[in-house]
Design a protein around this motif. Structure first.
Motif, mmCIF file in Angstrom:
data_model
loop_
_atom_site.group_PDB
_atom_site.id
_atom_site.type_symbol
_atom_site.label_atom_id
_atom_site.label_comp_id
_atom_site.label_asym_id
_atom_site.label_seq_id
_atom_site.Cartn_x
_atom_site.Cartn_y
_atom_site.Cartn_z
ATOM 1 N N TYR A 1 -1.101 -1.637 27.417
ATOM 2 C CA TYR A 1 -0.009 -0.871 26.812
ATOM 3 C C TYR A 1 1.063 -0.541 27.836
ATOM 4 O O TYR A 1 2.262 -0.748 27.604
ATOM 5 C CB TYR A 1 -0.532 0.407 26.157
ATOM 6 C CG TYR A 1 0.598 1.351 25.817
ATOM 7 C CD1 TYR A 1 1.498 1.037 24.807
ATOM 8 C CD2 TYR A 1 0.794 2.523 26.546
ATOM 9 C CE1 TYR A 1 2.575 1.862 24.517
ATOM 10 C CE2 TYR A 1 1.859 3.361 26.265
ATOM 11 C CZ TYR A 1 2.747 3.030 25.247
ATOM 12 O OH TYR A 1 3.815 3.847 24.976
ATOM 13 N N PRO B 1 11.305 -9.594 25.858
ATOM 14 C CA PRO B 1 10.979 -8.796 24.666
ATOM 15 C C PRO B 1 11.575 -9.407 23.405
ATOM 16 O O PRO B 1 12.685 -9.927 23.432
ATOM 17 C CB PRO B 1 11.628 -7.444 24.969
ATOM 18 C CG PRO B 1 12.808 -7.797 25.832
ATOM 19 C CD PRO B 1 12.384 -8.986 26.655
ATOM 20 N N THR C 1 7.155 -1.411 21.945
ATOM 21 C CA THR C 1 5.799 -1.926 21.750
ATOM 22 C C THR C 1 5.323 -1.536 20.359
ATOM 23 O O THR C 1 6.047 -0.903 19.590
ATOM 24 C CB THR C 1 4.824 -1.316 22.775
ATOM 25 O OG1 THR C 1 4.620 0.077 22.455
ATOM 26 C CG2 THR C 1 5.343 -1.426 24.192
ATOM 27 N N ALA D 1 7.650 -3.267 30.852
ATOM 28 C CA ALA D 1 7.998 -4.632 31.260
ATOM 29 C C ALA D 1 9.478 -4.803 31.578
ATOM 30 O O ALA D 1 9.847 -5.350 32.629
ATOM 31 C CB ALA D 1 7.554 -5.625 30.191
ATOM 32 N N CYS E 1 -0.457 -9.367 23.067
ATOM 33 C CA CYS E 1 0.478 -8.438 23.712
ATOM 34 C C CYS E 1 1.086 -9.064 24.961
ATOM 35 O O CYS E 1 2.281 -8.858 25.255
ATOM 36 C CB CYS E 1 -0.236 -7.138 24.069
ATOM 37 S SG CYS E 1 -0.797 -6.164 22.653
ATOM 38 N N ARG E 2 0.286 -9.831 25.683
ATOM 39 C CA ARG E 2 0.790 -10.427 26.920
ATOM 40 C C ARG E 2 1.833 -11.502 26.641
ATOM 41 O O ARG E 2 2.721 -11.748 27.473
ATOM 42 C CB ARG E 2 -0.366 -10.987 27.752
ATOM 43 C CG ARG E 2 -1.273 -9.883 28.282
ATOM 44 C CD ARG E 2 -1.907 -10.223 29.617
ATOM 45 N NE ARG E 2 -2.592 -9.043 30.160
ATOM 46 C CZ ARG E 2 -2.016 -8.121 30.907
ATOM 47 N NH1 ARG E 2 -0.721 -8.226 31.176
ATOM 48 N NH2 ARG E 2 -2.703 -7.097 31.366
ATOM 49 N N HIS F 1 4.051 -11.100 24.394
ATOM 50 C CA HIS F 1 5.248 -10.264 24.267
ATOM 51 C C HIS F 1 5.744 -9.800 25.636
ATOM 52 O O HIS F 1 6.949 -9.625 25.835
ATOM 53 C CB HIS F 1 4.956 -9.062 23.370
ATOM 54 C CG HIS F 1 5.044 -9.379 21.909
ATOM 55 N ND1 HIS F 1 6.096 -8.980 21.119
ATOM 56 C CD2 HIS F 1 4.218 -10.084 21.099
ATOM 57 C CE1 HIS F 1 5.917 -9.416 19.883
ATOM 58 N NE2 HIS F 1 4.776 -10.085 19.840
ATOM 59 N N ILE F 2 4.815 -9.604 26.559
ATOM 60 C CA ILE F 2 5.224 -9.187 27.901
ATOM 61 C C ILE F 2 5.874 -10.353 28.648
ATOM 62 O O ILE F 2 6.937 -10.204 29.257
ATOM 63 C CB ILE F 2 4.002 -8.660 28.685
ATOM 64 C CG1 ILE F 2 3.452 -7.383 28.019
ATOM 65 C CG2 ILE F 2 4.378 -8.386 30.145
ATOM 66 C CD1 ILE F 2 2.106 -6.935 28.567
ATOM 67 N N TRP G 1 3.211 -3.504 28.849
ATOM 68 C CA TRP G 1 4.191 -3.864 27.820
ATOM 69 C C TRP G 1 5.316 -2.829 27.772
ATOM 70 O O TRP G 1 6.494 -3.161 27.752
ATOM 71 C CB TRP G 1 3.481 -3.983 26.476
ATOM 72 C CG TRP G 1 4.291 -4.573 25.361
ATOM 73 C CD1 TRP G 1 5.579 -5.018 25.420
ATOM 74 C CD2 TRP G 1 3.853 -4.799 24.021
ATOM 75 N NE1 TRP G 1 5.985 -5.497 24.195
ATOM 76 C CE2 TRP G 1 4.940 -5.377 23.320
ATOM 77 C CE3 TRP G 1 2.669 -4.570 23.342
ATOM 78 C CZ2 TRP G 1 4.862 -5.717 21.972
ATOM 79 C CZ3 TRP G 1 2.570 -4.915 21.998
ATOM 80 C CH2 TRP G 1 3.662 -5.484 21.325
ATOM 81 N N ARG G 2 4.937 -1.559 27.789
ATOM 82 C CA ARG G 2 5.926 -0.473 27.735
ATOM 83 C C ARG G 2 6.944 -0.588 28.868
ATOM 84 O O ARG G 2 8.141 -0.385 28.674
ATOM 85 C CB ARG G 2 5.191 0.871 27.824
ATOM 86 C CG ARG G 2 6.090 2.095 27.818
ATOM 87 C CD ARG G 2 5.317 3.329 28.270
ATOM 88 N NE ARG G 2 4.903 3.226 29.667
ATOM 89 C CZ ARG G 2 4.063 4.072 30.263
ATOM 90 N NH1 ARG G 2 3.527 5.068 29.594
ATOM 91 N NH2 ARG G 2 3.744 3.889 31.555
#
Length: 647
Positions: A391, A588, A373, A397, A580-581, A583-584, A394-395
Motif C-alpha cells: 500500500y 499511475p 490507490t 510512487a 498493485c505492483r 499500477h506502481i 503505491w501511495r
C-alpha cells in the motif's frame, strides 16, 4: 432468535382490523436478526427527511439491503447472511448452494421463492431478446457463465466451470436491484409484461416496459423485499417510502423493523440550496458521500446546530483518492492515445501536481497524501506488514511534487515546446491539449481541484482546458471512449475482489472503457467479439477493444482471472499485490489527492441507533458502492426517541 416478536402499533391495528395477517405469518420462520453491538431497543413511528439529487437516485437504494442474498458486515471485512440463511461450497469451490429463509414474503404478501431468482436469470439474463447480461459475480475466473438451478423453493445452486471461492463476497456487494444486478425479480407481478407469459405483449422492445415496471425506485406498484416501500413518486420533486409490513428483519428484542414509519426524499439538485436546507433544519440525516457535504461546511453546520438539531459527526471515508483524475486509456485520437498510454507522460503529470494545495484547500490537511490507490482499508492491505508495504509503495510512487522532474521526463519523451509559444507539443509535433472533462453539474470540490490541476500542468507547459459536459450525455460519451478524461469521481472503499474495476478494467466506467466493455462481452456476448473484430474499435456496437498481449491490462486480466479461482488466502493476496505492483510500475492510471479523509455525517439529535465512528470496525468505509452505506448499518433500526415530534 429472540424469544418473542413485536410489531409497529400501526401494523397491529391493521391486523386487528383484518387488513393484515398476524406478525408470525408475515415474518419468515427465522428472521434476520440485526447484529450490530451499538444497537439498543427502539421506538416505533415518525418520519425521516432526506435529500436526493433525483427522484430515482441510486443513492436512495443505498439505504436498503433487503434484496441481497448475503450482506457485508464490519465495514466489508466479513460476510453475513441475508435472504439466504446459510450457504456452502463443494470441495473445489466450483459449486455453491444457498439455503433461503422459509416464509419470506414480498411486500404485497406473496411468498418469495427461488423462482423469483430463476425468473430474473432465465427470462431476462438468458433471454436473447432482453439486453441484460450476466453480472460479473455470475461469471467464472475463466470467463464461463454460471449455471443456476433451483431444486426447490428455498434452495439455489450456482455452478461454475472453475473454482469461485469468492462467490459469497461478490453476492454481498452493492444493493441489488438498484446499484448492483437484480438477482431476483417479483415474478408474480412482472409476468404480465413478459411475452413468454402474456399474449398481449407483442412489441420487440417489450423489455422497456417490463424493466420500467421492475424498477422499484420509480414504480410504487412493484413489490419489494426492502424495509420501506415506495408509495408516492412525484417526478423531480420527492418520493415517499412507507414501512413494508412483510420486512423480514428484526432486532435482538424481536421488534420487526423498520422503526420509522416513513422515509421522504426531497429532490434538491443545486449544491448550495442543499446546504441551505441543512442549515435550516429541513433534513434529519445526511452523509457526505451522497449529499456533497464538504469539510469546508463543518463550521457553518456546527453553528446552526442549536436551531437545526443536527449533530455533526464523522465516519472514515475509506477513500483511496479524494477527488480523482484519470485519462481515457482508450481515447480515439491515435497520437493522444499513444501519449496517454505512455507511463512516463502520466508520471510526469503526477509529479507536476501540487497535491498539498488541494489537500489544504479542500480537505483541511486531513487524511494522507496519495498518488491514488484503492482504499487503504482494502482487505489485501490489511494482510500483515507485506500488505501495508505494498500500500505505501503505491501511495508514495508518484506523489512527490517535483515540477523540474516532470519537465525533464516530458523532455525525454519528446513532449517539448517546438514552436516557442510556451506550450509543449506531442512528439509528432501536433498541438497538445489536456482536456479536463467533467459533468457540468459536478460539485465545487471537483471543479476547485481541476482549477489547481490546470494551474500546475500549465506551469510546466502543458496546455490544459476545462470542459464541462452535459450531465445527460456524460455516461454514453465515456463508454464510447469519446471523452479524454474524467475529473469528477473518487475511489471509495472495498477491495480488488469486491470492486475490481479500478484496478482491472472490467466495466466501461473507469480508466479503460473499451477494454472494460470487451471484458463484459467475453462472457456476455462472445460471438460479437468475433463478428466485429475487423471493425474500427470505436465503430463497434458498443465500442470495445481487447488488450495487446503483454500490455498492463492483459497482465491485469490474467492475474485477476487467477485470483478469482484461488482458494488459498495467502496465494490470493500475493496475486492481488502483483496487480498493485503493475499500477506502481506501469502507472499511475489515475491520480488521487488524499486517502481516508473524514466524511461528514449529519444526524438529528433525536435519532438513535446511528453508529458513531468508534462503533465501526474500521471507523467507517463509506465512499463506496460495493459496501453499501448506510445500508450496512441497517437504517431500518434507526429510531426517534420522540417519534410524535417527527411526523
Amino acid at each position: 432468535m429472540p424469544p418473542s416478536l413485536h410489531e409497529a402499533p400501526t401494523l397491529a391495528a391493521r391486523v386487528k382490523a383484518g387488513d393484515l395477517p398476524a406478525l408470525a405469518k408475515r415474518l419468515p420462520d427465522h428472521p434476520y436478526v440485526v447484529p450490530h453491538r451499538w444497537l439498543r431497543r427502539g421506538s416505533y413511528g415518525g418520519v425521516c427527511r432526506l435529500v436526493a439529487g433525483e427522484t430515482n437516485d441510486a443513492a436512495i437504494g443505498q439505504y436498503m439491503y433487503g434484496h441481497s442474498i448475503l450482506r457485508w458486515l464490519n465495514d466489508g471485512m466479513d460476510v453475513g447472511p441475508g435472504l439466504a440463511e446459510s450457504w456452502e461450497p463443494n470441495e473445489d469451490f466450483s459449486q455453491w448452494t444457498f439455503h433461503f429463509r422459509t416464509g419470506l414474503r414480498w411486500s404485497d404478501g406473496t411468498p418469495w421463492t427461488t423462482a423469483d431468482i430463476m425468473y430474473w436469470w432465465e427470462d431476462t439474463v438468458l433471454d436473447e431478446s432482453h439486453p441484460e447480461v450476466p453480472p460479473d459475480e455470475a461469471v467464472s475466473g475463466t470467463g464461463g457463465v454460471a449455471e443456476l438451478s433451483a431444486p426447490d423453493d428455498h434452495t439455489l445452486v450456482i455452478s461454475f466451470d472453475s473454482p469461485t471461492p469468492l462467490t459469497p463476497d461478490r453476492l454481498a456487494d452493492t444493493v441489488n436491484r438498484s446499484v448492483g444486478a437484480d438477482w431476483m425479480l417479483p415474478r408474480h407481478y412482472l409476468e404480465q409484461f413478459h411475452p413468454e407469459y402474456s399474449r398481449s405483449v407483442t412489441a420487440d422492445d417489450w423489455y422497456l416496459t417490463h424493466d420500467s415496471k421492475a424498477d422499484f425506485l420509480v414504480n410504487p406498484d412493484c413489490p419489494v423485499m426492502t424495509g420501506w416501500k415506495l408509495t408516492i413518486y412525484t417526478e423531480g420533486r420527492s418520493v415517499s417510502w412507507e414501512r413494508n409490513p412483510y420486512y423480514w428483519c428484526v432486532d435482538r428484542a424481536g421488534n420487526q423493523l423498520p422503526f420509522m414509519d416513513t422515509m421522504i426524499w426531497n429532490v434538491v439538485k443545486d449544491e448550495e440550496v442543499r446546504k441551505l436546507q441543512f442549515t435550516e433544519g429541513r433534513v434529519d440525516f445526511a452523509e457526505g458521500q451522497h449529499s456533497t457535504i464538504a469539510l469546508a461546511d463543518v463550521e457553518g453546520l456546527k453553528q446552526a446546530a442549536s436551531r437545526t438539531g443536527l449533530r455533526v459527526w464523522f465516519w472514515g471515508s475509506g477513500s483511496g483518492s479524494g477527488s480523482l483524475f484519470f485519462f481515457n486509456y482508450d481515447y480515439p485520437d491515435d497520437a493522444m492515445r499513444e501519449l496517454i498510454r505512455n507511463r512516463k507522460f502520466r508520471q510526469a503529470l503526477s509529479h507536476a501536481y501540487n497535491r498539498k494545495d488541494v489537500l489544504k484547500s479542500l480537505y483541511f490537511n486531513s487524511g494522507e497524501l496519495t498518488t491514488g490507490t484503492l482504499s487503504p482499508k482494502a482487505p489485501c492491505f490489511q494482510a500483515g506488514s507485506r500488505g501495508q508495504d505494498v500500500y505505501r509503495a503505491w501511495r508514495d510512487a508518484y506523489v512527490d511534487h517535483d515540477p523540474k522532474k516532470a519537465a525533464q521526463i516530458l523532455d525525454e519523451i519528446g513532449v517539448v515546446d517546438a514552436d516557442g509559444d510556451g506550450f509543449r507539443e506531442k512528439p509528432d509535433g501536433s498541438e497538445l491539449v489536456v482536456r479536463l472533462d467533467y459533468p457540468a453539474d459536478t460539485s465545487k470540490e471537483h471543479i476547485t481541484k481541476n482549477e489547481l490541476l490546470r494551474r500546475d500542468w500549465q506551469a510546466i507547459g502543458v496546455k490544459t482546458e476545462m470542459n464541462p459536459v452535459p450531465p445527460t450525455a456524460w455516461s454514453d460519451m465515456w463508454s464510447r471512449g469519446e471523452l479524454m478524461s474524467n475529473t469528477a469521481w473518487e475511489i471509495g472503499g472495498g477491495g480488488i475482489m469486491s470492486w475490481p474495476s479500478w484496478v482491472v478494467p472490467t466495466i466501461p466506467d473507469t480508466w479503460a472503457p473499451l477494454h472494460g466493455q470487451a471484458y463484459i462481452m467475453r462472457s456476455g456476448d462472445p460471438d460479437k467479439l468475433e463478428e466485429e473484430k475487423g471493425l474500427n474499435p470505436w465503430k463497434r456496437h458498443p465500442p470495445w477493444v481487447l488488450p495487446e498481449e503483454g500490455s498492463p491490462i492483459d497482465r491485469l486480466w490474467r492475474l485477476y482471472g487467477r485470483a478469482r479461482i484461488e482458494a488459498d488466502n495467502a496465494k490470493l493476496n500475493d496475486l492481488l499485490w502483483q496487480m498493485c505492483r503493475i499500477h506502481i510500475e506501469d502507472g499511475p492510471f489515475f491520480l488521487g489527492v488524499v486517502a481516508d479523509y473524514p466524511q461528514v455525517i449529519l444526524v438529528h439529535k433525536d435519532m438513535e441507533n446511528v453508529p458513531q465512528q468508534e462503533n465501526l470496525f474500521l471507523g467507517g468505509q463509506i465512499n463506496t458502492w460495493d459496501i453499501p452505506v448506510p445500508a450496512v448499518y441497517d437504517p431500518e433500526a434507526w429510531f426517534w426517541t420522540n417519534p410524535d415530534q417527527h411526523t
